[in-house]
Design a protein around this motif. Structure first.
Motif, short mmCIF file in Angstrom:
data_model
loop_
_atom_site.label_atom_id
_atom_site.label_comp_id
_atom_site.label_asym_id
_atom_site.label_seq_id
_atom_site.Cartn_x
_atom_site.Cartn_y
_atom_site.Cartn_z
N LYS A 65 0.85 -1.19 0.00
CA LYS A 65 0.00 0.00 0.00
C LYS A 65 0.89 1.24 0.00
CE LYS A 65 -3.89 -2.23 2.14
NZ LYS A 65 -4.85 -2.25 3.23
N PHE A 66 0.54 2.17 -0.88
CA PHE A 66 1.34 3.37 -1.08
C PHE A 66 0.50 4.62 -0.89
CE2 PHE A 66 3.05 0.01 -3.74
CZ PHE A 66 4.39 0.04 -3.42
N LEU A 114 4.05 2.12 -10.40
CA LEU A 114 3.41 1.23 -9.41
C LEU A 114 2.54 0.18 -10.10
CD1 LEU A 114 2.37 3.82 -6.66
CD2 LEU A 114 4.26 2.19 -6.58
N TYR A 142 2.31 6.63 -10.92
CA TYR A 142 1.21 5.66 -11.06
C TYR A 142 1.61 4.55 -12.02
CZ TYR A 142 -2.89 7.17 -8.45
OH TYR A 142 -3.78 7.42 -7.46
N GLU A 180 -4.88 -0.01 -7.98
CA GLU A 180 -5.32 1.37 -7.75
C GLU A 180 -5.90 1.56 -6.36
OE1 GLU A 180 -7.48 3.42 -10.79
OE2 GLU A 180 -6.34 2.42 -12.39
N ALA A 182 8.61 5.70 -7.77
CA ALA A 182 7.73 4.55 -7.56
C ALA A 182 8.54 3.26 -7.45
CB ALA A 182 6.71 4.44 -8.69
N ILE A 185 0.83 8.54 -2.33
CA ILE A 185 1.55 9.49 -3.17
C ILE A 185 1.12 10.88 -2.70
CG2 ILE A 185 1.96 10.39 -5.48
CD1 ILE A 185 1.19 7.66 -6.60
N ASN A 215 -4.91 0.32 -3.71
CA ASN A 215 -3.81 0.36 -2.74
C ASN A 215 -2.90 1.57 -2.92
OD1 ASN A 215 -4.61 -1.90 -1.33
ND2 ASN A 215 -3.30 -3.29 -2.47
N ILE A 216 -3.39 2.55 -3.68
CA ILE A 216 -2.64 3.79 -3.89
C ILE A 216 -3.53 4.94 -3.43
CG2 ILE A 216 -1.46 5.29 -5.52
CD1 ILE A 216 -1.22 2.82 -7.39
N ALA A 230 1.02 -3.16 -8.39
CA ALA A 230 0.18 -2.44 -7.42
C ALA A 230 -1.22 -2.28 -7.99
CB ALA A 230 0.79 -1.07 -7.10
#
Length: 162
Positions: free
Chosen positions: A23-24, A47, A44, A54, A149, A26, A56-57, A52
């Protein structure tokens, strides 16, 4: 200059790792939006290209690069964030303001990472002019957002391992 003809965003020589379970956050500056928007697209892409999802961003927009510090702190108060990617652009002007902002942001982000024991990635361009910023936000030198990223993925995986 060694980077004058080189795209610096080439990751073909490294094993990045899979970001599927990470999980990130930004945190992106709204100032110099032409540049930070391009950095955000690169981040994006970096990731998502490495697994990754979406959902989890998390995106947090802040007014300027100085506010990346508190934006990162706010993001890390959520215990489920594995790494924060900060994106900003400070372009040299006629006063020493550039020096003060760049130093404060670099030190502040380092301190936030240490305080929370989580990776806080410095994706802030500190350039002499707009052309250099364009070159580093999707131009001839690649996209520093994508590089940030990749760094975030690698550091988050290290954090999970150790």
């Amino acid at each position: 200059m060694s980077s004058s003809l080189k795209n610096l965003s080439d990751f073909s020589h490294i094993e990045v790792g899979n970001a599927a379970n990470l999980k990130f956050a930004i945190v992106v500056s709204q100032w110099n939006a032409q540049i930070t928007g391009a950095l955000l697209k690169g981040a994006y892409k970096g990731l998502l290209d490495h697994g990754a999802t979406e959902e989890n961003i998390e995106l947090i927009e802040v007014p300027g690069s100085y506010e990346l510090i508190s934006g990162s702190d706010i993001a890390l108060r959520k215990r489920d964030i594995d790494a924060v990617i900060t994106l900003g652009c400070v372009i040299q002007g006629e006063t020493r303001h550039f020096d003060f902002i760049c130093m404060a942001v670099a030190n502040g982000l380092a301190n936030v990472g240490i305080q929370h024991n989580k990776p806080v990635i410095f994706g802030v361009l500190t350039t002499d002019n707009l052309e250099q910023a364009i070159d580093r936000s999707g131009g001839k030198h690649g996209n520093k957002g994508e590089e940030a990223a990749i760094t975030a993925i690698q550091m988050a995986l290290i954090g999970k391992k150790y």
